[in-house]
Write an enzyme that holds these catalytic residues in place. Structure first.
Site, mmCIF file in Angstrom:
data_model
loop_
_atom_site.group_PDB
_atom_site.id
_atom_site.type_symbol
_atom_site.label_atom_id
_atom_site.label_comp_id
_atom_site.label_asym_id
_atom_site.label_seq_id
_atom_site.Cartn_x
_atom_site.Cartn_y
_atom_site.Cartn_z
ATOM 1 N N HIS A 96 0.920 -1.186 -0.115
ATOM 2 C CA HIS A 96 0.017 0.011 0.021
ATOM 3 C C HIS A 96 0.934 1.192 0.167
ATOM 4 O O HIS A 96 1.037 1.813 -1.008
ATOM 5 C CB HIS A 96 -1.072 -0.021 1.400
ATOM 6 C CG HIS A 96 -1.898 1.125 1.413
ATOM 7 N ND1 HIS A 96 -2.156 1.813 2.521
ATOM 8 C CD2 HIS A 96 -2.496 1.789 0.451
ATOM 9 C CE1 HIS A 96 -2.866 2.853 2.202
ATOM 10 N NE2 HIS A 96 -3.183 2.994 0.892
ATOM 11 N N CYS A 120 -0.484 0.222 9.638
ATOM 12 C CA CYS A 120 -0.634 1.731 9.037
ATOM 13 C C CYS A 120 -2.120 1.692 8.722
ATOM 14 O O CYS A 120 -2.838 2.577 9.057
ATOM 15 C CB CYS A 120 0.107 2.001 8.067
ATOM 16 S SG CYS A 120 1.769 2.079 8.705
ATOM 17 N N HIS A 121 -2.551 1.124 7.717
ATOM 18 C CA HIS A 121 -3.899 1.108 7.133
ATOM 19 C C HIS A 121 -4.494 -0.299 6.936
ATOM 20 O O HIS A 121 -5.582 -0.247 6.313
ATOM 21 C CB HIS A 121 -3.781 1.843 5.725
ATOM 22 C CG HIS A 121 -2.818 3.054 5.720
ATOM 23 N ND1 HIS A 121 -1.646 3.273 5.313
ATOM 24 C CD2 HIS A 121 -3.427 4.501 6.024
ATOM 25 C CE1 HIS A 121 -1.168 4.451 5.656
ATOM 26 N NE2 HIS A 121 -2.210 5.172 6.014
ATOM 27 N N GLY A 122 -4.173 -1.188 7.997
ATOM 28 C CA GLY A 122 -4.916 -2.314 8.202
ATOM 29 C C GLY A 122 -5.208 -3.298 6.932
ATOM 30 O O GLY A 122 -6.259 -3.915 6.464
ATOM 31 N N PRO A 135 -6.294 -2.084 2.218
ATOM 32 C CA PRO A 135 -6.413 -1.470 0.867
ATOM 33 C C PRO A 135 -5.102 -1.897 0.133
ATOM 34 O O PRO A 135 -4.758 -1.250 -1.151
ATOM 35 C CB PRO A 135 -6.093 0.108 1.500
ATOM 36 C CG PRO A 135 -5.428 -0.081 2.918
ATOM 37 C CD PRO A 135 -5.907 -1.576 3.365
#
Lengths: 156, 404
Positions: A96, A120-122, A135
């Protein structure tokens, strides 16, 4: 003509910002696998990035191979991601935005698919380093490597 | 030869090198609307902050070392060993926050009073270019202390370029000069961080040239036709700008001396570690609204495009706003939407600081949608439907109306 000439003239300036010879020379690294027990993992630093070397158990291998490829975001067979099934070698950088996924330590969260989890963003990765949720668009990258002998690999 | 100056030497020199008469024209004689309010102070405030940043940055550069093994320690060396190093560094780091605060207010002033409309479109464009250069400079500068937030901020932001189809990864390697954010990256970031402020100075110069072509807009937003409506810049606005500096320096000083780290992130006092990502990566507060837009969209490329569009859309603003009336004072409906827009922008900043999950994610999506709705739908149609209040003929008529 002048535009083409200028473009060629500008190239050395642009290329000077690409990785220099000494950076490229750091491109390969040998790793001894003897001290990595079955079921454990090791992180080594290669080209400034972490590489995860996972000595997979039979259970993890079968988990990774039973997955229906149609359910994957970036479909890839586990067989195509390893040289020897018990050794998974991936670059430990989330596809990502470049964070380092958790899952290398015993105590880490390993995500919903028994691999890695990027805080960070799963994004969740499975035991083959493939993205399963979140993501991230791609699987964890497989670096170029080869077995120099039975228990030693050369990355890069 | 026309004698422009009493001083003979100055006259002689100015005849051959007319910078003095140009400066006098710009800083002394320049006819300025007499009704400017304090929101017009923020241009000169931005100017003085730019100078403070360049001077303090130059002094820091004399002690800083751009190398991955030495950068963090050299910053600590500045803080502990260099005479007044702590002061200069805090001025520089707090100054960056102040600069953005001032510029955000300056832009908001332009939005409220319609300063971007004919004939000031290019002036507006130059302002956005300065804003973009500031964003780049601030991002590069934040990398230099080589703390955890420096390193991971640089990693996440440079990785945005990997969203470009086909050549994305090559571009990222080119930006890094290696296979990850490393010493070559730090070196070039330092070089560019040094360069960009001077480019900002050049664009500021053009911004002022464009400003002086038609003069400042003013709170009632009408074109000023009579000479009586204008007063010379000096002493009326020099004194007002200096007063503004004084107020600003008090606020600046409170931050520098009493709360220098309030606006920063504590994780940046941990040296950079390429093998450990901090649990929650956030940019500096002034980037949060744009960070929220980036994260609101679940697809990588679209997220990056939305974030870039949110700034680039400002270039089109002079045409997206179809109303002929500049100032919000005479646009009762736009005035409401203006404040909703400002509120929405602050909401974006707030969700940008949160983990993008659950209701924060929903709020960030609604706010992102509204941000674009404001520019692409509300502004264009408002010009046709809004009934504006009658415009005064000149400044004096407006002030009479106000009194009675």
């Amino acid at each position: 003509m002048a535009a083409v000439g200028s473009a060629f003239a500008i190239w050395p300036f642009i290329d000077s910002m690409n990785p220099s010879a000494d950076v490229l020379a750091l491109g390969s690294k040998e790793v001894d696998l003897n001290d990595i027990d079955k079921g454990s993992t090791k992180t080594i630093k290669w080209r400034g990035k972490p590489v995860f070397i996972k000595h997979r158990t039979d259970e993890e291998i079968s988990q990774a191979r039973e997955v229906n490829l149609e359910n994957l975001k970036d479909p890839q067979k586990d067989e195509d991601r390893v040289i020897k099934p018990e050794w998974l070698v991936v670059v430990g950088v989330c596809s990502h935005l470049g964070c380092i996924p958790l899952g290398q330590k015993e105590t880490d969260v390993k995500g919903d698919f028994n691999g890695w989890f990027c805080p960070c963003h799963g994004s969740h990765y499975d035991s083959s380093g493939r993205v399963r949720k979140g993501p991230a668009p791609k699987n964890l990258e497989i670096p170029k490597y080869k077995f120099v002998d039975k228990n030693k690999i050369k990355i890069g | 030869m026309v004698k422009k100056f009493k001083n003979k030497t100055l006259s002689w020199l100015d005849y051959r090198l007319p910078v003095f008469s140009v400066l006098r024209e710009a800083l002394v004689d320049h006819p300025t609307p007499r009704n400017l309010n304090y929101w017009w102070n923020f241009g000169s405030l931005a100017g003085i902050t730019l100078i403070i940043m360049i001077v303090s940055g130059l002094l820091l550069s004399m002690h800083y070392v751009a190398h991955v093994d030495l950068a963090f320690d050299s910053v600590e060396h500045i803080m502990r060993d260099v005479n007044y190093g702590w002061l200069i560094r805090y001025i520089h780091s707090v100054g960056a926050s102040m600069f953005f605060l001032i510029v955000y207010i300056h832009i908001s002033r332009g939005l409220y009073y319609g300063s971007y409309k004919y004939p000031r479109e290019v002036l507006w464009w130059l302002g956005i270019i300065i804003f973009l250069l500031m964003i780049a400079t601030a991002f590069l500068g934040y990398t230099l202390p080589w703390g955890q937030m420096s390193f991971w901020g640089a990693t996440v932001i440079t990785n945005l370029f990997s969203a470009i189809p086909l050549v994305g990864d090559n571009i990222v390697t080119w930006l890094w000069g290696g296979f990850s954010v490393d010493n070559p990256t730090l070196n070039r970031f330092y070089s560019l961080h040094f360069l960009l402020p001077f480019i900002i100075v050049a664009v500021v110069f053009l911004h002022i040239v464009a400003l002086h072509k038609f003069g400042s807009n003013n709170p009632i937003g009408i074109d000023l036709t009579s000479k009586k409506e204008k007063i010379p810049f000096h002493p009326y606005y020099t004194i007002k700008d200096f007063f503004g500096f004084g107020v600003f320096f008090i606020i600046f000083g409170v931050f520098v001396f009493f709360m220098p780290n309030t606006l920063g992130h504590p994780d940046n006092y941990i040296p950079a570690d390429p093998l450990v990502t901090p649990e929650h990566i956030v940019p500096e507060w002034y980037f949060l609204p744009f960070y929220a837009i980036l994260r609101a969209i679940p697809f990588k490329l679209l997220g990056v495009l939305a974030m870039l569009s949110s700034i680039f859309i400002l270039f089109l603003l002079p045409w997206l706003d179809t109303s002929k009336v500049r100032s919000c004072r005479f646009r009762p409906i736009y005035k409401q939407f203006y404040w909703i827009f400002i509120f929405n922008f602050i909401v974006l900043g707030w969700v940008g600081s949160k983990v993008p999950e659950g209701h924060y994610l929903i709020i960030s999506r609604i706010s992102t949608a509204y941000y674009f709705l404001h520019f692409l739908f509300i502004l264009p149609i408002l010009g046709f439907f809004e009934k504006t209040s009658p415009l005064p003929l000149n400044i004096f008529e407006n002030s009479k109306v106000k009194k009675s």
